[in-house]
Design a protein around this motif. Structure first.
Motif, PDB file in Angstrom:
ATOM      1  N   ARG A  62       0.850  -1.196   0.000  1.00  0.00           N
ATOM      2  CA  ARG A  62       0.000   0.000   0.000  1.00  0.00           C
ATOM      3  C   ARG A  62       0.880   1.238   0.000  1.00  0.00           C
ATOM      4  O   ARG A  62       1.820   1.335   0.772  1.00  0.00           O
ATOM      5  N   GLU A  66      -3.261   3.171  -0.811  1.00  0.00           N
ATOM      6  CA  GLU A  66      -3.783   2.541  -2.025  1.00  0.00           C
ATOM      7  C   GLU A  66      -2.980   1.301  -2.390  1.00  0.00           C
ATOM      8  O   GLU A  66      -1.754   1.320  -2.345  1.00  0.00           O
TER       9      GLU A  66
ATOM     10  N   SER B 110      -4.963   2.026 -10.161  1.00  0.00           N
ATOM     11  CA  SER B 110      -4.474   3.170  -9.400  1.00  0.00           C
ATOM     12  C   SER B 110      -3.159   3.709  -9.964  1.00  0.00           C
ATOM     13  O   SER B 110      -2.657   4.719  -9.490  1.00  0.00           O
TER      14      SER B 110
END
Lengths: 163, 286
Positions: A62, A66, B110
């Protein structure tokens, strides 16, 4: 190949990261992958190298919360960012509820894919503490497990979200 | 480990364009956005560029907004995840949101960017048929040439040949407004739902007049030709007719429009047949 003494190897740069809440600093090659810096410079080998091409999800960590593939992320792009790896999930001996259910359900067989699943799973549960099974399956779509067939994995998620 | 090559990391667009115009080591660096295509190539060491221009810090190329003329501006470095989360994208280009949700999975979404998908110029790029079907202008910039805007239609001269001139970077996209009353459609066919490169990818925009006949019909396809293409025969077969009357003819037109090949992901026969059937069933549902 040019001789090491005369080559114009790109100069290393000093990188500062927050890893699992602590500051880490080191000199890294400009083209170094976050995966390699974590494993070979920071010594955090819980993050696994699977396919090296963004397909298997084993290297997921992460970055500022995210989920990211560390095999496709340059370490220098993470300057000053907050990195969380599998080593930072448990609180000492106290497993997270997802980790505990993972163990109880037998969701890990060989275990190689587990860190990637847990990192993506923790991000999902933070954003959405009560995901449906469909939401769980969408969240883990980028993580491959070649042992379990995913049944135990999804079961662990659903138990971790039950009251 | 990655190939041991220099990585330039500009912190402004101006600096990035200067590095492209005047490369420090003589050879122009290869621009990299989210890296979800180029890092795979670098890791495999199949092709090693002389150096990489890492654009990730250029926040000025991020973000979505609606312009005065109704077009949707999407900065080139906007990630799929930011597009999925954007109320503007959901309202003004819902097919792009659907496309973004089919790209890789959350970890890829992402990092991967719309500008990267367009610059990478793969005929299988998931977002490209949406840009073609809805209509879109590409805005590019170079240090010496300033800004240039061109239609996305015709942006690829051939297989992996994008109209990006030396020294230029894609800055962003102006996505045309949907015609009043129009609906859009997106469909990706892959081996599995996530992490798959498409066998066939389709997008469409359609609207019917008061008499129930098609006044707008724009259909585009990927992975079925050397570049993403508009399906001209399919569109011509449908315009002016009632959807249920013309659906079969539109499907036949689509089969004629595509020029797929056999490759590792699928074969020509399957791609042609699936393109025809999916377009036909979409038109029938209008």
């Amino acid at each position: 190949m040019t001789d090491a003494t005369t080559s114009t190897r790109p100069a290393k740069r000093i990188l500062s990261l927050r890893i699992n809440g602590s500051t880490w600093e080191g000199a890294v090659e400009p083209s170094a992958l976050l995966l390699d810096v974590l494993r070979y410079q920071a010594g955090l080998t819980g993050t696994k190298r699977g396919c090296d091409m963004g397909t298997c999800g084993c290297c997921a960590v992460r970055v500022d919360g995210e989920p990211r593939l560390s095999c496709l992320t340059l370490a220098l792009d993470c300057e000053g960012r907050d990195i969380k790896t599998i080593e930072g999930v448990a609180d000492g001996p106290l497993l997270s509820s997802l980790q505990q259910e993972w163990a109880d359900c037998g969701a890990a067989q060989c275990g190689f894919c587990t860190p990637g699943f847990i990192m993506v799973g923790e991000a999902l549960l933070e954003r959405n503490p009560k995901p449906s099974e469909a939401e769980v399956r969408e969240a883990i779509a980028g993580n491959l497990c070649r042992c379990t067939g995913y049944v135990k994995i999804v079961e662990a998620f659903m138990r971790a979200t039950a009251d | 480990m990655l190939a041991d090559i220099p990585v330039h990391r500009p912190s402004s667009l101006e600096e990035a364009l200067a590095l492209l115009a005047d490369p420090p080591d003589g050879e122009r660096p290869t621009p990299m956005a989210g890296g979800t295509d180029i890092m795979v190539v670098l890791n495999s060491r199949h092709v090693v560029p002389s150096s990489v221009l890492d654009l990730w810090k250029l926040d000025e190329l991020r973000g979505l907004s609606v312009q005065d003329d109704g077009t949707l501006w999407i900065g080139a470095l906007s990630t799929y995840r930011s597009i999925i989360a954007s109320p503007l994208a959901n309202a003004h280009c819902p097919a792009l949101v659907e496309a973004a949700r089919t790209v890789g999975a959350v970890q890829i979404q992402s990092r991967g960017t719309l500008g990267g998908n367009v610059a990478n110029a793969s005929p299988a790029g998931d977002s490209l048929p949406v840009l073609l079907a809805q209509g879109c202008d590409v805005v590019l910039q170079s240090r010496d040439g300033g800004r240039r805007t061109r239609s996305f239609d015709g942006f690829y001269a051939g297989y992996r040949q994008a109209d990006i001139q030396p020294g230029e970077l894609i800055i962003g996209f102006r996505i045309h407004a949907l015609p009043p009353g129009a609906t859009s459609w997106y469909r990706k066919v892959g081996t599995r739902l996530a992490q798959a490169i498409s066998k066939v990818v389709l997008a469409g925009v359609a609207a019917c007049g008061d008499d129930g006949t098609l006044t707008t019909l724009r259909i585009a396809a990927g992975s079925v030709a050397p570049t993403p293409i508009r399906l001209a025969a399919a569109e011509a077969a449908g315009l002016g007719g009632r959807p249920t009357d013309v659906a079969a003819a539109v499907g036949a037109g689509a089969r004629a429009d595509v020029t797929p090949i056999d490759d590792v992901r699928s074969n020509a026969l399957y791609r042609r047949e699936v393109s025809g059937r999916l377009v036909e069933s979409w038109v029938r549902s209008l």
